[in-house]
Design a protein around this motif. Sequence first.
Motif, PDB file in Angstrom:
ATOM      1  N   LEU A  76       0.741  -1.231  -0.065  1.00  0.00           N
ATOM      2  CA  LEU A  76       0.033   0.158  -0.074  1.00  0.00           C
ATOM      3  C   LEU A  76       1.020   1.290  -0.184  1.00  0.00           C
ATOM      4  N   ALA A  77       0.465   2.286  -0.846  1.00  0.00           N
ATOM      5  CA  ALA A  77       1.082   3.579  -0.750  1.00  0.00           C
ATOM      6  C   ALA A  77      -0.088   4.444  -0.829  1.00  0.00           C
ATOM      7  N   HIS A  78       0.194   5.541   0.242  1.00  0.00           N
ATOM      8  CA  HIS A  78      -0.926   6.371  -0.245  1.00  0.00           C
ATOM      9  C   HIS A  78      -0.485   8.028   0.633  1.00  0.00           C
ATOM     10  N   VAL A  79      -1.357   8.967  -0.150  1.00  0.00           N
ATOM     11  CA  VAL A  79      -1.241  10.206   0.225  1.00  0.00           C
ATOM     12  C   VAL A  79      -2.723  10.915   0.653  1.00  0.00           C
ATOM     13  N   GLY A  80      -3.135  11.331   1.647  1.00  0.00           N
ATOM     14  CA  GLY A  80      -4.314  11.899   1.603  1.00  0.00           C
ATOM     15  C   GLY A  80      -5.490  10.922   2.370  1.00  0.00           C
ATOM     16  N   ASP A  81      -6.705  11.326   1.874  1.00  0.00           N
ATOM     17  CA  ASP A  81      -7.925  10.402   2.825  1.00  0.00           C
ATOM     18  C   ASP A  81      -8.469   9.361   2.187  1.00  0.00           C
ATOM     19  N   SER A  82      -8.303   9.092   0.677  1.00  0.00           N
ATOM     20  CA  SER A  82      -8.870   8.046  -0.015  1.00  0.00           C
ATOM     21  C   SER A  82      -8.468   6.819   0.638  1.00  0.00           C
ATOM     22  N   ARG A  83      -9.411   5.622   0.864  1.00  0.00           N
ATOM     23  CA  ARG A  83      -9.117   4.683   1.645  1.00  0.00           C
ATOM     24  C   ARG A  83      -8.814   3.280   0.949  1.00  0.00           C
ATOM     25  N   ALA A  84      -7.950   2.568   1.853  1.00  0.00           N
ATOM     26  CA  ALA A  84      -7.942   1.018   1.542  1.00  0.00           C
ATOM     27  C   ALA A  84      -8.535   0.086   2.573  1.00  0.00           C
ATOM     28  N   TYR A  85      -9.143  -0.839   2.279  1.00  0.00           N
ATOM     29  CA  TYR A  85      -9.653  -1.741   3.157  1.00  0.00           C
ATOM     30  C   TYR A  85      -9.468  -3.138   2.930  1.00  0.00           C
ATOM     31  N   ILE A  86      -9.399  -4.381   3.727  1.00  0.00           N
ATOM     32  CA  ILE A  86      -9.484  -5.570   3.563  1.00  0.00           C
ATOM     33  C   ILE A  86     -10.744  -5.988   4.013  1.00  0.00           C
ATOM     34  N   LEU A  87     -11.219  -6.747   3.124  1.00  0.00           N
ATOM     35  CA  LEU A  87     -12.700  -7.563   3.790  1.00  0.00           C
ATOM     36  C   LEU A  87     -12.241  -8.887   3.781  1.00  0.00           C
ATOM     37  N   ARG A  88     -12.259  -9.646   5.076  1.00  0.00           N
ATOM     38  CA  ARG A  88     -11.748 -10.776   5.420  1.00  0.00           C
ATOM     39  C   ARG A  88     -12.761 -11.575   6.297  1.00  0.00           C
ATOM     40  N   PRO A 127      14.656   1.537   2.980  1.00  0.00           N
ATOM     41  CA  PRO A 127      14.004   2.052   4.098  1.00  0.00           C
ATOM     42  C   PRO A 127      12.984   2.961   3.553  1.00  0.00           C
ATOM     43  N   PRO A 128      11.914   2.874   4.384  1.00  0.00           N
ATOM     44  CA  PRO A 128      10.560   3.918   3.799  1.00  0.00           C
ATOM     45  C   PRO A 128      10.832   5.191   4.266  1.00  0.00           C
ATOM     46  N   THR A 129      10.035   5.984   3.600  1.00  0.00           N
ATOM     47  CA  THR A 129       9.834   7.297   4.160  1.00  0.00           C
ATOM     48  C   THR A 129       8.952   7.567   5.242  1.00  0.00           C
ATOM     49  N   ARG A 130       7.875   6.681   5.343  1.00  0.00           N
ATOM     50  CA  ARG A 130       7.053   6.580   6.290  1.00  0.00           C
ATOM     51  C   ARG A 130       6.204   5.350   6.432  1.00  0.00           C
ATOM     52  N   VAL A 131       6.172   4.813   7.600  1.00  0.00           N
ATOM     53  CA  VAL A 131       5.763   3.417   7.562  1.00  0.00           C
ATOM     54  C   VAL A 131       4.583   3.438   8.717  1.00  0.00           C
ATOM     55  N   ILE A 132       3.370   2.766   8.448  1.00  0.00           N
ATOM     56  CA  ILE A 132       2.594   2.361   9.322  1.00  0.00           C
ATOM     57  C   ILE A 132       2.493   0.839   9.492  1.00  0.00           C
ATOM     58  N   ALA A 133       2.156   0.203  10.495  1.00  0.00           N
ATOM     59  CA  ALA A 133       2.490  -1.000  10.681  1.00  0.00           C
ATOM     60  C   ALA A 133       1.055  -1.737  10.026  1.00  0.00           C
ATOM     61  N   ILE A 134       1.236  -2.835   9.448  1.00  0.00           N
ATOM     62  CA  ILE A 134      -0.033  -3.800   9.322  1.00  0.00           C
ATOM     63  C   ILE A 134      -0.732  -3.945  10.499  1.00  0.00           C
ATOM     64  N   PRO A 135      -2.084  -3.738  10.593  1.00  0.00           N
ATOM     65  CA  PRO A 135      -2.690  -4.139  11.746  1.00  0.00           C
ATOM     66  C   PRO A 135      -2.561  -5.421  12.237  1.00  0.00           C
ATOM     67  N   GLU A 136      -2.495  -5.360  13.637  1.00  0.00           N
ATOM     68  CA  GLU A 136      -1.968  -6.716  14.232  1.00  0.00           C
ATOM     69  C   GLU A 136      -2.780  -8.014  13.928  1.00  0.00           C
ATOM     70  N   GLY A 137      -3.953  -7.583  13.773  1.00  0.00           N
ATOM     71  CA  GLY A 137      -4.960  -8.994  14.001  1.00  0.00           C
ATOM     72  C   GLY A 137      -4.507  -9.576  12.377  1.00  0.00           C
ATOM     73  N   LEU A 138      -4.142  -8.685  11.415  1.00  0.00           N
ATOM     74  CA  LEU A 138      -3.926  -9.227  10.175  1.00  0.00           C
ATOM     75  C   LEU A 138      -2.654  -9.962   9.862  1.00  0.00           C
ATOM     76  N   GLN A 193      -9.828  -1.383   7.911  1.00  0.00           N
ATOM     77  CA  GLN A 193      -9.194  -0.038   7.125  1.00  0.00           C
ATOM     78  C   GLN A 193      -7.496  -0.235   7.191  1.00  0.00           C
ATOM     79  N   LEU A 194      -7.089  -0.040   5.997  1.00  0.00           N
ATOM     80  CA  LEU A 194      -5.553  -0.327   5.921  1.00  0.00           C
ATOM     81  C   LEU A 194      -5.064   0.816   5.741  1.00  0.00           C
ATOM     82  N   SER A 195      -5.614   1.922   5.105  1.00  0.00           N
ATOM     83  CA  SER A 195      -4.887   3.351   5.212  1.00  0.00           C
ATOM     84  C   SER A 195      -5.229   4.295   6.418  1.00  0.00           C
ATOM     85  N   ASP A 196      -4.253   5.105   6.718  1.00  0.00           N
ATOM     86  CA  ASP A 196      -4.489   6.014   7.725  1.00  0.00           C
ATOM     87  C   ASP A 196      -4.891   7.273   6.997  1.00  0.00           C
ATOM     88  N   ASP A 197      -6.379   7.837   7.488  1.00  0.00           N
ATOM     89  CA  ASP A 197      -6.668   9.058   6.958  1.00  0.00           C
ATOM     90  C   ASP A 197      -5.716  10.303   7.356  1.00  0.00           C
TER      91      ASP A 197
END
Length: 297
Positions: free
Chosen positions: A129-141, A284-295, A147-151
């Motif tokens: 995933l890569a993103h800028v802004g508030d368009s979202r990515a989700y996983i349906l499992r 190395p990333p410019t900015r990283v958020i972790a994959i949600p633990e539950g996933l 939600q995978l993206s951070d607004d």
Amino acid sequence: MTARAEAGDTRIRVVGAMRTDIGRLRSSNEDAVVFVAPAEDSPEAERGYFALVADGMGGHAAGEVASALAAEVVRRVFFSLDQPTPQALKTAFEAANRAIFEHAADHAECRGMGTTCTAIVIRDNRLWLAHVGDSRAYILRDGGLTQLSDDQTLHAQLVREGVLTPEEAERTPGGNVILQALGTRPDISPTLWTEGLPLRVGDAILLCSDGLSNLLSDVRIAEIASGRSPQEACERLVDAALEAGGYDNVSVGVFQLEERERRSCADQATTQRIPIVDVDAGPPPTRVIAIPEGLKT
Ligand code: CA
């Protein structure tokens, strides 16, 4: 059953659809969507499945220009690079940022334009995933939506910092102020996953602009998308957003993971398990958020 699936036992293929709609009130559609499913033997197949949603902003038609430039440049640059996925996405986002920024500098009617951009790549049974802004990515499992993206909005930031509760953020005006967009500054710092999220057969990845996520709750999105083909899910989701007001442009993509082939039939019960695959470590990333633990399984 203790056997685990080895690399290559299960190959995932992605069946996807996207839809974008002008909505009920706007005079133009400033959203842009892209989905690339490379043919199996094509040179692009190595790069993986690629999709993005961009939500442009700016006066007159400038938002459309910004999102169209993001869609075109991110896609083209990503597929032109023989680099690990996170690095290729980073380079592609930086190129799009520069292209929009320079276009705005050269065209007075485009001053101040910008766009969100949320891009996914599915490769080797993993999601990046890569993103800028508030368009979202989700996983349906398993029927649940995460939600995978951070607004990257002011309110979401204040909630993350503990300054506002989610309820206070709901009640406070100005929640949609975006903290960064492609094209408004010379440099950007996209959220970028350097680790791919392992995917399973049956997972679906969703992309959307805020014209959808502002009108439909996560629970409603999950209800509508579950058990439907990507195309039907997209149509129903857009229709639901239009019925709920449709005051913004509405864009959505649904990407379903299906089993492509089974190389070993020795233990069919294991073929639904997550295969073990090699992953490019990437720079190395410019900015990283972790994959949600539950996933993280
Ligand atoms: Ca929007």
